[in-house]
Design a protein around this motif. Structure first.
Motif, PDB file in Angstrom:
ATOM      1  N   HIS A 127       0.842  -1.193   0.000  1.00 29.23           N
ATOM      2  CA  HIS A 127       0.000   0.000   0.000  1.00 29.23           C
ATOM      3  C   HIS A 127       0.880   1.247   0.000  1.00 29.23           C
ATOM      4  O   HIS A 127       1.856   1.330   0.753  1.00 29.23           O
ATOM      5  N   LEU A 128       0.536   2.203  -0.834  1.00 30.21           N
ATOM      6  CA  LEU A 128       1.268   3.465  -0.868  1.00 30.21           C
ATOM      7  C   LEU A 128       0.651   4.444   0.121  1.00 30.21           C
ATOM      8  O   LEU A 128      -0.564   4.494   0.286  1.00 30.21           O
ATOM      9  N   LYS A 129       1.491   5.224   0.755  1.00 32.66           N
ATOM     10  CA  LYS A 129       0.996   6.249   1.670  1.00 32.66           C
ATOM     11  C   LYS A 129       2.017   7.366   1.766  1.00 32.66           C
ATOM     12  O   LYS A 129       3.185   7.199   1.387  1.00 32.66           O
ATOM     13  N   GLY A 130       1.561   8.501   2.274  1.00 34.99           N
ATOM     14  CA  GLY A 130       2.462   9.631   2.444  1.00 34.99           C
ATOM     15  C   GLY A 130       3.074  10.098   1.140  1.00 34.99           C
ATOM     16  O   GLY A 130       2.395  10.263   0.124  1.00 34.99           O
ATOM     17  N   ARG A 131       4.374  10.287   1.162  1.00 34.58           N
ATOM     18  CA  ARG A 131       5.076  10.824  -0.001  1.00 34.58           C
ATOM     19  C   ARG A 131       4.990   9.895  -1.211  1.00 34.58           C
ATOM     20  O   ARG A 131       4.832  10.362  -2.343  1.00 34.58           O
ATOM     21  N   SER A 132       5.092   8.581  -0.977  1.00 40.75           N
ATOM     22  CA  SER A 132       5.045   7.644  -2.103  1.00 40.75           C
ATOM     23  C   SER A 132       3.686   7.690  -2.800  1.00 40.75           C
ATOM     24  O   SER A 132       3.601   7.590  -4.027  1.00 40.75           O
ATOM     25  N   LEU A 133       2.615   7.876  -2.026  1.00 42.79           N
ATOM     26  CA  LEU A 133       1.283   7.990  -2.615  1.00 42.79           C
ATOM     27  C   LEU A 133       1.169   9.269  -3.433  1.00 42.79           C
ATOM     28  O   LEU A 133       0.642   9.266  -4.554  1.00 42.79           O
ATOM     29  N   SER A 134       1.681  10.370  -2.884  1.00 40.20           N
ATOM     30  CA  SER A 134       1.630  11.652  -3.595  1.00 40.20           C
ATOM     31  C   SER A 134       2.429  11.594  -4.891  1.00 40.20           C
ATOM     32  O   SER A 134       1.993  12.114  -5.931  1.00 40.20           O
ATOM     33  N   GLU A 135       3.599  10.966  -4.842  1.00 44.76           N
ATOM     34  CA  GLU A 135       4.431  10.867  -6.043  1.00 44.76           C
ATOM     35  C   GLU A 135       3.763   9.993  -7.099  1.00 44.76           C
ATOM     36  O   GLU A 135       3.808  10.303  -8.294  1.00 44.76           O
ATOM     37  N   TRP A 136       3.142   8.893  -6.650  1.00 46.19           N
ATOM     38  CA  TRP A 136       2.437   8.032  -7.607  1.00 46.19           C
ATOM     39  C   TRP A 136       1.289   8.794  -8.261  1.00 46.19           C
ATOM     40  O   TRP A 136       1.096   8.726  -9.481  1.00 46.19           O
ATOM     41  N   ALA A 137       0.523   9.528  -7.451  1.00 46.46           N
ATOM     42  CA  ALA A 137      -0.620  10.280  -7.976  1.00 46.46           C
ATOM     43  C   ALA A 137      -0.161  11.354  -8.956  1.00 46.46           C
ATOM     44  O   ALA A 137      -0.806  11.587  -9.986  1.00 46.46           O
ATOM     45  N   ALA A 138       0.962  12.018  -8.647  1.00 47.32           N
ATOM     46  CA  ALA A 138       1.481  13.057  -9.538  1.00 47.32           C
ATOM     47  C   ALA A 138       1.884  12.463 -10.881  1.00 47.32           C
ATOM     48  O   ALA A 138       1.597  13.031 -11.943  1.00 47.32           O
ATOM     49  N   THR A 139       2.539  11.311 -10.841  1.00 50.50           N
ATOM     50  CA  THR A 139       2.929  10.637 -12.084  1.00 50.50           C
ATOM     51  C   THR A 139       1.701  10.206 -12.876  1.00 50.50           C
ATOM     52  O   THR A 139       1.632  10.373 -14.097  1.00 50.50           O
ATOM     53  N   ARG A 140       0.724   9.672 -12.155  1.00 48.61           N
ATOM     54  CA  ARG A 140      -0.512   9.224 -12.804  1.00 48.61           C
ATOM     55  C   ARG A 140      -1.247  10.404 -13.436  1.00 48.61           C
ATOM     56  O   ARG A 140      -1.780  10.303 -14.544  1.00 48.61           O
ATOM     57  N   ALA A 141      -1.282  11.524 -12.725  1.00 50.70           N
ATOM     58  CA  ALA A 141      -1.948  12.714 -13.255  1.00 50.70           C
ATOM     59  C   ALA A 141      -1.285  13.173 -14.546  1.00 50.70           C
ATOM     60  O   ALA A 141      -1.965  13.530 -15.516  1.00 50.70           O
ATOM     61  N   THR A 142       0.042  13.160 -14.563  1.00 49.28           N
ATOM     62  CA  THR A 142       0.778  13.561 -15.768  1.00 49.28           C
ATOM     63  C   THR A 142       0.430  12.649 -16.938  1.00 49.28           C
ATOM     64  O   THR A 142       0.264  13.113 -18.077  1.00 49.28           O
ATOM     65  N   GLU A 143       0.295  11.356 -16.673  1.00 48.72           N
ATOM     66  CA  GLU A 143      -0.082  10.407 -17.727  1.00 48.72           C
ATOM     67  C   GLU A 143      -1.468  10.718 -18.280  1.00 48.72           C
ATOM     68  O   GLU A 143      -1.748  10.462 -19.449  1.00 48.72           O
ATOM     69  N   HIS A 144      -2.338  11.269 -17.433  1.00 46.29           N
ATOM     70  CA  HIS A 144      -3.696  11.617 -17.857  1.00 46.29           C
ATOM     71  C   HIS A 144      -3.785  13.036 -18.413  1.00 46.29           C
ATOM     72  O   HIS A 144      -4.875  13.519 -18.717  1.00 46.29           O
ATOM     73  N   GLY A 145      -2.634  13.715 -18.526  1.00 47.42           N
ATOM     74  CA  GLY A 145      -2.641  15.077 -19.044  1.00 47.42           C
ATOM     75  C   GLY A 145      -3.019  16.123 -18.017  1.00 47.42           C
ATOM     76  O   GLY A 145      -3.422  17.235 -18.372  1.00 47.42           O
ATOM     77  N   LEU A 146      -2.874  15.796 -16.730  1.00 55.57           N
ATOM     78  CA  LEU A 146      -3.202  16.718 -15.650  1.00 55.57           C
ATOM     79  C   LEU A 146      -1.916  17.185 -14.968  1.00 55.57           C
ATOM     80  O   LEU A 146      -0.829  16.692 -15.261  1.00 55.57           O
ATOM     81  N   THR A 147      -2.042  18.117 -14.047  1.00 55.99           N
ATOM     82  CA  THR A 147      -0.880  18.656 -13.354  1.00 55.99           C
ATOM     83  C   THR A 147      -0.707  17.988 -11.990  1.00 55.99           C
ATOM     84  O   THR A 147      -1.674  17.483 -11.407  1.00 55.99           O
ATOM     85  N   PRO A 148       0.508  18.001 -11.449  1.00 55.71           N
ATOM     86  CA  PRO A 148       0.729  17.470 -10.099  1.00 55.71           C
ATOM     87  C   PRO A 148      -0.126  18.173  -9.047  1.00 55.71           C
ATOM     88  O   PRO A 148      -0.519  17.564  -8.051  1.00 55.71           O
ATOM     89  N   ALA A 149      -0.421  19.458  -9.265  1.00 56.86           N
ATOM     90  CA  ALA A 149      -1.263  20.187  -8.308  1.00 56.86           C
ATOM     91  C   ALA A 149      -2.668  19.588  -8.256  1.00 56.86           C
ATOM     92  O   ALA A 149      -3.276  19.484  -7.182  1.00 56.86           O
ATOM     93  N   MET A 150      -3.189  19.191  -9.407  1.00 54.58           N
ATOM     94  CA  MET A 150      -4.501  18.540  -9.434  1.00 54.58           C
ATOM     95  C   MET A 150      -4.444  17.213  -8.692  1.00 54.58           C
ATOM     96  O   MET A 150      -5.365  16.858  -7.947  1.00 54.58           O
TER      97      MET A 150
END
Length: 296
Positions: A127-150
């Motif tokens: 399970h991802l949590k904390g910083r690792s979860l945020s980093e995964w979400a940021a990478t995933r957002a970029t793949e979807h054409g979104l920004t890390p802030a989103m």
């Protein structure tokens, strides 16, 4: 026994994060199957109800038309995993094996040891949590054409479940792709960019009246949020009571602060008049949309 320095085509995926297991499994199978020339080279075995003898039989089969065989075991129950170690004592070079486990295997698990002894790879998805979860979400957002802030905002307002986070990011990506740039440039007054985007949407296949409807929905949302602000509701109050995505509500909340309710209502009336004039054949839909934007 295989040379431990040689990585055989055997991959065992286990752990508590099923989303990551399924993603890695899909990517691996897509890669392996890309070189197959027939359906005979691939066999999927459901872990529930599978036994070691059946797996061993599949692993030992020689390829027919393909350069190798791919055997995929899907979601083998963790409690039964050790009983399958014997099926991997001998794995031909012409067979690639992928096993996903429903749950986490202990360090001394016999199946995991069998995979390693055969020169394969064992990966645990936690399970991802904390910083690792945020980093995964940021990478995933970029793949979807979104920004890390989103991505950061989605992580803040959703449970720490990768399936849910990915679903929310996909919704945002769909929202963005379907005209959010237009609504971003619509209030308090349409910008030249709004006119350009509206023309692009209509010339790209979207009906001008559908573009106007999207504008009306956004203005209606901002008007409703403005009314809630006037009643003293906070952003968290508004998010909890509205069905729209939290990110969409956040943007509407920010826009509503500087919006004038009377002007918003007038804009809705103008859009209503435009739609009636189009439906009654009084104006050209595309030219009328240009005029509508200048009036707003």
């Amino acid at each position: 026994m295989a040379n431990p320095k040689t990585k055989a085509g055997i991959l065992l995926l286990h752990g508590d994060e099923r989303f990551l297991i399924e993603e890695k499994a899909k990517a691996t199978l897509d890669s392996w199957r890309s070189e197959l020339v027939s359906d005979f080279g691939f066999e999927r075995l459901e872990g529930q109800g599978l036994n070691a003898a059946r797996l061993q039989d599949s692993v030992l089969q020689a390829p027919f038309l393909d350069p190798y065989r791919v055997v995929a075991v899907t979601m083998l129950p963790a409690a039964r995993a050790e009983g399958f170690a014997a099926a991997l004592v001998e794995v031909p070079a012409s067979t690639r094996v992928l096993i996903t486990v429903a749950g986490r295997l202990g360090g001394g698990n016999r199946l995991a040891k069998a995979v390693i002894n055969a020169g394969g790879t064992v990966e645990e998805m936690t399970h991802l949590k904390g910083r690792s979860l945020s980093e995964w979400a940021a990478t995933r957002a970029t793949e979807h054409g979104l920004t890390p802030a989103m991505a950061a905002q989605v992580v803040r307002v959703t449970p720490p479940d990768l399936t849910i986070i990915d679903s929310e990011l996909r919704k945002l990506a769909a929202y963005k792709a379907s005209g959010s740039k237009l609504t971003d440039n619509l209030l308090p007054h349409p910008t030249p960019e709004a006119l350009k985007i509206a023309r692009g949407l209509s010339r790209g296949g979207m009906q001008p009246t559908s573009v106007a409807y999207r504008m009306a929905r956004h203005i209606s949302l901002v008007l409703e949020v403005r009314a809630r602000q006037d009643r003293g509701e906070s952003l968290s109050d508004v998010k909890s009571q509205m069905s729209e995505h939290p990110f969409v509500v956040q943007k509407a909340f920010d826009t509503a602060r500087d919006a004038d309710s009377n002007r918003l209502e007038a804009a809705l009336r103008a859009i209503r008049d435009y739609e009636w004039e189009v439906k009654s054949g009084q104006i050209d839909p595309e030219l009328g949309l240009d005029v509508l934007l200048t009036r707003l």
